[in-house]
Motif scaffolding. Structure first.
Motif, short mmCIF file in Angstrom:
data_model
loop_
_atom_site.label_atom_id
_atom_site.label_comp_id
_atom_site.label_asym_id
_atom_site.label_seq_id
_atom_site.Cartn_x
_atom_site.Cartn_y
_atom_site.Cartn_z
N TRP A 235 19.11 -4.24 -2.11
CA TRP A 235 18.19 -3.16 -2.46
C TRP A 235 18.96 -1.92 -2.93
CZ3 TRP A 235 12.87 -3.46 -2.27
CH2 TRP A 235 12.33 -4.58 -1.62
N VAL A 236 18.38 -1.23 -3.88
CA VAL A 236 18.83 0.11 -4.27
C VAL A 236 17.72 1.08 -3.90
CG1 VAL A 236 19.48 1.65 -6.14
CG2 VAL A 236 20.24 -0.74 -6.18
N ILE A 237 18.05 2.07 -3.09
CA ILE A 237 17.10 3.12 -2.71
C ILE A 237 17.62 4.44 -3.27
CG2 ILE A 237 15.95 4.34 -0.83
CD1 ILE A 237 16.40 1.90 0.93
N LEU A 238 16.82 5.11 -4.07
CA LEU A 238 17.18 6.41 -4.63
C LEU A 238 16.30 7.49 -4.01
CD1 LEU A 238 17.50 5.66 -8.46
CD2 LEU A 238 19.34 5.86 -6.78
N GLY B 141 12.41 6.19 -4.35
CA GLY B 141 12.05 4.99 -5.10
C GLY B 141 13.06 3.89 -4.82
N TYR B 142 12.59 2.63 -4.80
CA TYR B 142 13.52 1.55 -4.47
C TYR B 142 13.17 0.28 -5.23
CZ TYR B 142 9.80 0.62 -1.00
OH TYR B 142 8.59 0.40 -0.36
N ALA B 143 14.21 -0.54 -5.46
CA ALA B 143 14.07 -1.78 -6.21
C ALA B 143 14.96 -2.83 -5.58
CB ALA B 143 14.44 -1.57 -7.67
N CYS B 144 14.64 -4.11 -5.84
CA CYS B 144 15.30 -5.22 -5.14
C CYS B 144 15.77 -6.29 -6.10
CB CYS B 144 14.31 -5.83 -4.14
SG CYS B 144 14.90 -7.32 -3.31
N ARG B 145 16.90 -6.87 -5.80
CA ARG B 145 17.33 -8.10 -6.43
C ARG B 145 17.10 -9.20 -5.39
NH1 ARG B 145 19.83 -13.02 -6.47
NH2 ARG B 145 20.84 -13.44 -8.45
N ALA C 19 14.96 1.16 -10.06
CA ALA C 19 14.85 2.08 -8.92
C ALA C 19 14.57 3.50 -9.40
CB ALA C 19 16.14 2.05 -8.10
N ALA C 20 15.17 3.88 -10.53
CA ALA C 20 14.92 5.21 -11.10
C ALA C 20 13.47 5.36 -11.55
CB ALA C 20 15.87 5.47 -12.25
N LEU C 21 12.89 4.29 -12.10
CA LEU C 21 11.47 4.33 -12.49
C LEU C 21 10.58 4.52 -11.26
CD1 LEU C 21 11.14 1.52 -15.19
CD2 LEU C 21 10.96 3.99 -15.53
N ALA C 22 10.92 3.82 -10.18
CA ALA C 22 10.15 3.96 -8.94
C ALA C 22 10.29 5.37 -8.37
CB ALA C 22 10.61 2.92 -7.92
N PRO D 208 7.10 7.24 -0.89
CA PRO D 208 8.04 6.21 -1.35
C PRO D 208 7.32 5.19 -2.23
CG PRO D 208 8.37 6.64 0.97
CD PRO D 208 7.13 7.37 0.59
N VAL D 209 7.98 4.80 -3.31
CA VAL D 209 7.38 3.86 -4.26
C VAL D 209 8.35 2.70 -4.49
CG1 VAL D 209 6.63 3.52 -6.65
CG2 VAL D 209 5.99 5.61 -5.42
N ALA D 210 7.85 1.48 -4.37
CA ALA D 210 8.63 0.29 -4.70
C ALA D 210 8.40 -0.06 -6.17
CB ALA D 210 8.22 -0.88 -3.81
N TYR D 211 9.45 -0.46 -6.84
CA TYR D 211 9.32 -0.82 -8.25
C TYR D 211 8.43 -2.05 -8.41
CZ TYR D 211 10.37 -2.75 -12.81
OH TYR D 211 10.25 -3.27 -14.07
N ASP D 212 7.57 -2.01 -9.42
CA ASP D 212 6.88 -3.22 -9.86
C ASP D 212 6.84 -3.19 -11.39
OD1 ASP D 212 4.42 -1.97 -10.88
OD2 ASP D 212 3.92 -1.63 -8.79
N HIS D 213 6.51 -4.32 -11.98
CA HIS D 213 6.60 -4.43 -13.44
C HIS D 213 5.61 -3.51 -14.14
CE1 HIS D 213 9.50 -7.63 -13.15
NE2 HIS D 213 8.70 -8.34 -12.36
#
Length: 553
Positions: A159-162, A251-255, A269-272, A283-288
């Protein structure tokens, strides 16, 4: 003696007091624990007890400078990276700042530990001049790429959390550089508490921090990291005698979910994070869908530039009717975009993008000029002249822009000022609260009408009325449509009308679609109605015919 320090809010900050002879006479629990001593065991020891052999010469020079109170040599407000000696004999890195009391010769040491290279990646220098000494953006990308190439790590979740802290930008813009650096250091100290064996903190930008989180199971959410981050951000920092409450987006995103490459994962993660900053900082999790929204906005923005160059905008006009007589007394100018491929676009299709862009200044000026020109031309052939209502973009609502523009347009078009209504939403007025009163006062001097639009939907309707006297209230159509859902909207509408009447303010009610509703609005005492009962918004030619004019002006 006051032991406080402007950036001492984090519990890991150590504070030691030293008398004029170099003897420790105060140590807070964090400092005592940092050096591995029992409670009270540091008091009475010489400060040299905490200095390793490798730093003894540097320490002696600094002590001499402090003793002589030479400000040039002592540089007591300077942030330093030094090594210190633990009670068990090993030395470790720490950051410290000194403050000296010139009258007593006593000084204080404010400290926090700096972690050695362990766990995820190494600890190279971060951003140039960064007082936090956290690994920077380049190391973040490198460590993330290494993790993504690690087969064992990729069997779980990466995970990347910004997080971005608004106060850092505010301090950088308004305070001395030293204060901004110390706030950054205090924030980094606070965020270090989130770190663990599988969580590493980075400095991702001037106002931004990042965490890399490695979890053992695929798709495992970083719940503990997010909870710890929320706790760290919730606790205020002490700024002198005041408490500073941190305001941050997360904001956070996952591989493997959100991209397989380091750059893609960081971008997601930056978009989130951006979505979090725009959505009350939750807090916002990335989605498409986030990427689709950005791509859509970029596509619309690009086409908006072409629309301006190719004159694709046009105005439609919706009548406003005197509820007592049924006579058309005004028109509202409404923006439309006739795209060569997408067809006729309504404001909902592009207004959010346009309103956020600097292009709104150019489009808003065209709308004002075209609306005034057209109605001035129509009025020359009408027995009773019509008022034209024009909506103002938020960027236009500026005391240096709007009054001068309105004055120029009125002179160019020959429209009398009393036949122009400037419509401003409550939220726009509140967003420019510092100079809203001055802007409105300048418009009042010009003699134009001021309309508070979408009344009742903003954050502070009554406060807006008290702060910004206006000529008209435009009641949002949601209250009219809510009449069928119960008595609440009826009570609200009646109270709005009574309040406006008491203040001597005219009212315009939107969303009137039936004779029954129009009758109810007359019963309540509203002055003007607008809605599909009388007419939908009409293009220029159709509006001219509806007004009894044979051809558009």
């Amino acid at each position: 003696m006051d032991f406080s320090w402007p950036f001492r809010g984090a519990p890991t900050d150590g504070v030691i007091g030293v008398d004029a002879h170099g003897r420790i006479d105060y140590a807070n629990p964090a400092a005592t624990a940092m050096f591995g001593y029992a409670k009270g065991a540091l008091v009475g020891r010489m400060i040299e007890t905490l200095v390793p052999q490798c730093s003894s010469d540097r320490h002696a020079k600094l002590r001499s400078a402090l003793t002589t109170a030479d400000p040039e040599k002592a540089a007591s407000a300077k942030l330093r990276l030094v090594r210190a000696r633990h009670s068990d004999g090993h030395d470790f890195p720490m950051q410290l700042m000194l403050r000296r009391n010139d009258s007593s010769g006593r000084y204080f040491v404010f400290m926090l530990p700096v972690e050695e290279a362990t766990g995820l990646g190494h600890r190279p220098a971060g951003l140039p001049g960064d007082p936090t000494h956290l690994p920077g953006p380049e190391r973040l990308r490198k460590d993330l790429a290494d993790l993504l190439a690690d087969r064992a790590a990729c069997e779980g979740s990466i995970w990347v959390i910004l997080t971005e802290l608004e106060q850092l930008a505010q301090y950088r813009a308004t305070e001395e550089t030293r204060h901004a650096e110390m706030l950054a250091l205090a924030c980094a100290t606070r965020l270090r508490s989130v770190q663990g064996r599988h969580i590493r903190l980075y400095r991702a930008g001037e106002n931004r921090f990042a965490f890399l989180v490695v979890l053992p199971r695929p798709h495992q959410p970083p719940e503990r990291a997010l909870a710890a981050l929320g706790t760290a951000l919730m606790e205020p920092l002490r700024i002198g005698p005041n408490l500073l409450h941190l305001d941050a987006g997360v904001g956070y995103a996952c591989r493997p979910n959100d991209g397989i490459g380091a750059e893609a994962l960081l971008a997601n993660a930056a978009l989130a994070l951006q979505a979090s900053l725009e959505n009350r900082k939750s807090p916002v999790a990335y989605d498409h869908g986030l990427r689709s929204q950005v791509e859509h906005r970029n596509r619309v923005l690009l086409n908006l530039r072409h629309a301006i160059a190719q004159d694709q905008f046009e105005l439609h006009y919706q009548p406003q009717v005197d509820l007592a007589t049924g006579e058309v007394v005004a028109l509202e100018a409404l923006l439309r975009w006739r795209h060569p491929d997408w067809g006729l676009l309504m404001p909902a299709d592009f207004m959010d993008v346009l309103g956020d862009s600097v292009l709104s200044l150019q489009v808003g000026e065209w709308v004002l000029r075209e609306a005034c020109r057209q109605v001035a031309a129509w009025n020359r052939d009408l027995a009773r002249p019509l008022t034209i209502a024009v909506n103002i973009f938020p960027r236009q609502f500026d005391r240096k822009i709007l009054p001068a523009l309105v004055s120029t347009v009125l002179k160019e078009t020959g429209l009398p000022p009393n036949l122009l209504d400037i419509e401003i939403t409550e939220d726009t007025a509140l967003a420019h609260v510092s100079d809203a009163a001055e802007t409105l006062a300048a418009l009042r001097v010009l003699g134009v009408g001021l309309v508070l639009d979408d009344f009742g939907t903003g954050y502070a309707s009554l406060a807006s009325l008290a702060r910004h006297p206006v000529h008209k209230l435009k009641i949002d159509k949601s209250f009219v449509s809510g009449l069928t859902r119960g008595p609440a909207c009826r009570a609200i509408l009646e109270s709005m009308q009574r309040m406006a009447a008491a203040l001597g303010i005219e009212t315009v009610v939107e969303g009137v679609e039936t004779e029954e509703t129009a009758g109810m609005m007359r019963e309540f005492g509203f002055d003007i109605g607008q809605g599909y009962l009388w007419s939908r918004p009409l293009d220029r030619a159709t509006c001219a015919v509806a007004l009894g004019l044979p051809t558009p002006g």
